[in-house]
Write a protein that holds these residues in place. Structure first.
Motif, PDB file in Angstrom:
ATOM      1  N   PHE A  74      -3.126   3.227 -14.297  1.00 15.78           N
ATOM      2  CA  PHE A  74      -4.345   2.439 -14.084  1.00 15.78           C
ATOM      3  C   PHE A  74      -5.428   3.247 -13.366  1.00 15.78           C
ATOM      4  O   PHE A  74      -6.612   3.108 -13.673  1.00 15.78           O
ATOM      5  N   ALA A  75      -5.034   4.083 -12.425  1.00 16.32           N
ATOM      6  CA  ALA A  75      -6.020   4.873 -11.677  1.00 16.32           C
ATOM      7  C   ALA A  75      -6.798   5.790 -12.609  1.00 16.32           C
ATOM      8  O   ALA A  75      -8.024   5.949 -12.468  1.00 16.32           O
ATOM      9  N   ARG A  76      -6.109   6.387 -13.558  1.00 14.99           N
ATOM     10  CA  ARG A  76      -6.805   7.272 -14.506  1.00 14.99           C
ATOM     11  C   ARG A  76      -7.726   6.470 -15.425  1.00 14.99           C
ATOM     12  O   ARG A  76      -8.836   6.904 -15.739  1.00 14.99           O
ATOM     13  N   PHE A  77      -7.247   5.291 -15.859  1.00 21.78           N
ATOM     14  CA  PHE A  77      -8.123   4.441 -16.680  1.00 21.78           C
ATOM     15  C   PHE A  77      -9.365   4.020 -15.886  1.00 21.78           C
ATOM     16  O   PHE A  77     -10.480   4.019 -16.425  1.00 21.78           O
ATOM     17  N   ALA A  78      -9.194   3.651 -14.624  1.00 22.04           N
ATOM     18  CA  ALA A  78     -10.325   3.248 -13.788  1.00 22.04           C
ATOM     19  C   ALA A  78     -11.324   4.386 -13.634  1.00 22.04           C
ATOM     20  O   ALA A  78     -12.542   4.165 -13.633  1.00 22.04           O
ATOM     21  N   MET A  79     -10.836   5.601 -13.508  1.00 25.82           N
ATOM     22  CA  MET A  79     -11.734   6.757 -13.394  1.00 25.82           C
ATOM     23  C   MET A  79     -12.536   6.954 -14.685  1.00 25.82           C
ATOM     24  O   MET A  79     -13.747   7.195 -14.645  1.00 25.82           O
ATOM     25  N   CYS A  80     -11.862   6.816 -15.829  1.00 25.23           N
ATOM     26  CA  CYS A  80     -12.571   6.937 -17.122  1.00 25.23           C
ATOM     27  C   CYS A  80     -13.594   5.811 -17.285  1.00 25.23           C
ATOM     28  O   CYS A  80     -14.729   6.054 -17.726  1.00 25.23           O
ATOM     29  N   TRP A  81     -13.204   4.591 -16.944  1.00 24.28           N
ATOM     30  CA  TRP A  81     -14.110   3.453 -17.052  1.00 24.28           C
ATOM     31  C   TRP A  81     -15.329   3.626 -16.134  1.00 24.28           C
ATOM     32  O   TRP A  81     -16.459   3.347 -16.537  1.00 24.28           O
ATOM     33  N   GLY A  82     -15.100   4.104 -14.914  1.00 25.30           N
ATOM     34  CA  GLY A  82     -16.209   4.304 -13.975  1.00 25.30           C
ATOM     35  C   GLY A  82     -17.215   5.314 -14.476  1.00 25.30           C
ATOM     36  O   GLY A  82     -18.432   5.098 -14.407  1.00 25.30           O
ATOM     37  N   VAL A  83     -16.738   6.427 -15.029  1.00 24.93           N
ATOM     38  CA  VAL A  83     -17.651   7.449 -15.553  1.00 24.93           C
ATOM     39  C   VAL A  83     -18.400   6.920 -16.772  1.00 24.93           C
ATOM     40  O   VAL A  83     -19.603   7.168 -16.936  1.00 24.93           O
ATOM     41  N   SER A  84     -17.716   6.176 -17.636  1.00 23.26           N
ATOM     42  CA  SER A  84     -18.381   5.601 -18.815  1.00 23.26           C
ATOM     43  C   SER A  84     -19.485   4.636 -18.401  1.00 23.26           C
ATOM     44  O   SER A  84     -20.569   4.627 -18.997  1.00 23.26           O
ATOM     45  N   LEU A  85     -19.215   3.836 -17.388  1.00 22.16           N
ATOM     46  CA  LEU A  85     -20.221   2.893 -16.900  1.00 22.16           C
ATOM     47  C   LEU A  85     -21.430   3.624 -16.331  1.00 22.16           C
ATOM     48  O   LEU A  85     -22.575   3.263 -16.606  1.00 22.16           O
ATOM     49  N   ALA A 107     -15.846  15.092 -15.560  1.00 19.37           N
ATOM     50  CA  ALA A 107     -15.223  13.956 -14.878  1.00 19.37           C
ATOM     51  C   ALA A 107     -14.164  13.306 -15.751  1.00 19.37           C
ATOM     52  O   ALA A 107     -13.066  12.941 -15.267  1.00 19.37           O
ATOM     53  N   LEU A 108     -14.419  13.153 -17.048  1.00 20.63           N
ATOM     54  CA  LEU A 108     -13.424  12.556 -17.948  1.00 20.63           C
ATOM     55  C   LEU A 108     -12.210  13.467 -18.121  1.00 20.63           C
ATOM     56  O   LEU A 108     -11.064  12.986 -18.193  1.00 20.63           O
ATOM     57  N   MET A 109     -12.444  14.763 -18.191  1.00 23.83           N
ATOM     58  CA  MET A 109     -11.328  15.697 -18.299  1.00 23.83           C
ATOM     59  C   MET A 109     -10.462  15.648 -17.047  1.00 23.83           C
ATOM     60  O   MET A 109      -9.224  15.712 -17.121  1.00 23.83           O
ATOM     61  N   GLN A 110     -11.106  15.520 -15.876  1.00 25.26           N
ATOM     62  CA  GLN A 110     -10.345  15.401 -14.636  1.00 25.26           C
ATOM     63  C   GLN A 110      -9.545  14.102 -14.604  1.00 25.26           C
ATOM     64  O   GLN A 110      -8.400  14.066 -14.147  1.00 25.26           O
ATOM     65  N   ALA A 111     -10.168  13.015 -15.090  1.00 25.66           N
ATOM     66  CA  ALA A 111      -9.490  11.723 -15.074  1.00 25.66           C
ATOM     67  C   ALA A 111      -8.263  11.716 -15.980  1.00 25.66           C
ATOM     68  O   ALA A 111      -7.246  11.086 -15.652  1.00 25.66           O
ATOM     69  N   ILE A 112      -8.329  12.415 -17.111  1.00 28.83           N
ATOM     70  CA  ILE A 112      -7.235  12.385 -18.086  1.00 28.83           C
ATOM     71  C   ILE A 112      -6.226  13.509 -17.854  1.00 28.83           C
ATOM     72  O   ILE A 112      -5.008  13.295 -17.942  1.00 28.83           O
TER      73      ILE A 112
END
Length: 625
Positions: free
Chosen positions: A480-491, A556-561
């Protein structure tokens, strides 16, 4: 026009009109019943800068308007008819010089704007509101907050009844006929019962029947005690009979200003023959179109002497008068550059304005096929398509580079999917904002804040749906933490695109904005780290990586994933070169704890585009003045 000896005895600032510009309750019903108003202007110059050259639009004009009379402004194209309305109403302040007397007192610009209204030829309206909703927003914004709901509803009902709009009360503005739109523009401004009303070609685009209805309404408003002035283009004889006074213009000068009944005799006394059975309006246009005619100049000077009483060209005084006008033009050239944006005060407080404007924006947004319905549908459809194409790719070590392509596509779609709709919605919104702001409906800060708040739902819904669908279908890390990071950057990226679209859409025209946003943003994709590694770039281009918001979003997305010690990926073939996430990040020059830094830089981009959007609104106001 009436004789200048007819004195006005009532001061609009002290009797019958409150501090908001609306008539007091004692004067409602029969507007300004026993009051008289007079607007006198003399030695008015208006100089505009066109192609780095100063052009005199209005040249030493004089005249007078009084309440209870309907005045027509006539003249050939380019005579300055619209310009005189802009100047007299106070919509044009830059480059204007002259004497304006309202009720025997020097006109105060802000106070006069509250006590008057200007309805341009192209009256901007929000097409996705009904007549009732448009009137309600107008009442809420223009009347004091302590006004009771029952009083507001009665005002709306009375105006709709007077203008015969009951049948279209609940109809969307976009479905109104031309005549109904004209009447709605009047209805909006009648909310505050203004004693002075200016109309720019109210019959433009209407048939003869609708034109007659509009002028009849204006006549009724004038008989209630208002000053009604309108530019009219070639009125028929039937329409001309409804007017009381006439102001005829020619090349920025006033040829005649006075009662309609005296116009033809005055022209005949100057040597212009009036044909039998001829429309007086056509006769006035023919006279004012004669550019090189000494008799026309005599009419101009006669009118000037009648209404100004000074600086009249009469042989011996010609040189001194010319010198005086030159001095005025020099003053205009010097002072025009110093004029700042006029900021009229609105009756409602900031919080009240913010609530009303946000409510209005949300209401129009939910009815907009492009802004909401189609936008959400496309985000879902494209997300499902991308998820199907890149199905179950997120944990496959053999297809890591393909997963990076998926990530880059997500970045592109989220940015342009939010930037382009914002551009398309700007022209109508900014046109309405300019008109309402200059009429003192609300403050610039209230409108700006409402744009920040009203667009949040769509900026939250679309990226959330898009990111969630793709994240699940492509089997990205089940953390979930990684998904939240991806969602935050997308927003955050969606907000960057949205405000870039608003900033460019409100600054430039639609075609230019649509060209500039992709034209300026797409080149920065090169420096995102996807097409070429940062260490492979020439030293000359490396600074561009530091200002590319694509680079920080990608990073940021690469770091999140793949970052933060993600375990090795699954490998179903003999050898997976990028099985190790740390090896992949090192190859892309994205190794290290960079997520927080990337988010901070993207937030700085949001602040930058927010500032540009605010400055674009200020620029819009300056252009309109």
């Amino acid at each position: 026009m009436p004789d200048k000896d007819n004195k006005c005895t009532i001061d609009v600032s002290t009797e019958g009109i409150d501090e908001t510009g609306a008539c007091s309750s004692s004067s409602q019903g029969n507007l300004l019943g026993q009051q008289q108003f007079k607007l006198h202007f003399s030695n008015v110059f208006y100089v505009s800068k066109q192609n780095k050259t100063l052009v005199t639009i209005l040249n030493d004009i004089c005249g007078e308007f009084t309440s209870g009379r309907l005045t027509a402004i006539l003249g050939p194209s380019g005579a300055g008819k619209t310009s005189i309305l802009n100047v007299l109403s106070g919509f044009k302040a830059t480059g204007v010089k002259g004497k304006f007397i309202f009720n025997e007192k020097e006109r105060h610009l802000l106070a006069f704007r509250k006590a008057s209204c200007y309805i341009p030829q192209d009256f901007a309206l929000l097409d996705l509101l009904t007549v009732q909703e448009t009137m309600c927003d107008s009442v809420d914004l223009k009347l004091p907050s302590e006004t009771r709901a029952e009083e507001k509803l009665k005002i709306i009902d009375d105006i709709i009844q007077i203008l015969n709009m009951e049948k279209c009360r609940h109809r969307l503005v976009r479905n109104l006929s031309g005549g109904e739109r004209k009447r709605l523009s009047m209805a909006i401004e009648l909310v505050t019962n203004p004693p002075v009303m200016f109309f720019d070609e109210p019959t433009s685009g209407l048939d003869s029947v609708a034109s007659l209805q509009i002028i009849n309404y204006l006549k009724r408003l004038a008989l209630d005690g208002r000053i009604i002035v309108c530019v009219i283009h070639q009125p028929s004889s039937k329409l001309m009979k409804l007017f009381d006074d006439v102001l005829v213009m020619s090349r920025g000068k006033v040829v005649y200003a006075g009662p309609k009944a005296d116009m033809v005799p005055t022209f005949e006394s100057a040597g212009f023959a009036f044909p039998d059975f001829y429309n007086p309006a056509d006769f006035a246009l023919e006279v004012s179109s004669e550019e090189h005619n000494e008799r026309l100049q005599d009419l101009i000077e006669w009118n000037k002497k009648r209404h100004c009483g000074e600086c009249t060209i009469l042989s011996a005084d010609m040189d001194s008068c010319v010198n005086e006008r030159t001095k005025i033009l020099n003053i205009l050239t010097y002072e025009g550059s110093k004029l700042s944006v006029v900021r009229p005060k609105a009756p409602a407080g900031f919080c009240r304005q913010l609530i009303i404007l946000t409510r209005r924006s949300l209401r129009t947004m939910t009815r907009n096929l492009i802004a909401v319905q189609l936008r959400v549908i496309i985000h879902v459809i494209v997300a499902v398509l991308v998820g199907a194409v890149f199905w179950d790719i997120g944990n496959d070590g053999a297809r890591t580079l393909t997963n990076i392509s998926c990530i880059f596509f997500i970045i592109m779609f989220i940015f342009f999917g939010n930037a382009m709709p914002s551009i398309l919605l700007c022209p109508q919104d900014t046109a309405v904002f300019t008109r309402e702001y200059l009429n003192g409906w609300y403050s610039l800060s209230a409108y700006y804040a409402s744009k920040l708040t009203s667009d949040l739902p769509m900026l939250l819904i679309c990226p959330t749906l898009f990111t969630t669908i793709i994240y699940i279908m492509t089997s990205q890390p089940d953390v979930f933490a990684r998904f939240a990071m991806c969602w935050g950057v997308s927003l955050i990226l969606a907000i960057v695109g949205h405000f870039m679209g608003l900033a460019f859409g409100s600054t430039f025209d639609l075609q230019t904005a649509i060209l500039l946003v992709p034209g300026l943003s797409i080149p920065f994709m090169i420096f995102s780290g996807f097409f070429i590694r940062i260490h492979e770039l020439s030293a000359i281009f490396r600074p561009l990586c530091d200002i590319s918001f694509y680079r920080y979003t990608m990073e940021a997305l690469m770091q999140a994933i793949y970052g933060y010690d993600r375990p090795d990926l699954e490998c179903h073939v003999e050898f997976c070169y990028f099985k190790s996430p740390s090896k992949l990040l090192k190859e892309l020059d994205m190794l290290g704890d960079l997520y927080g830094h990337d988010v901070i830089v993207l937030l700085i981009w949001i602040l930058l585009f927010k500032l540009l959007f605010f400055l674009s609104l200020v620029l819009r106001i300056k252009r309109a003045q």
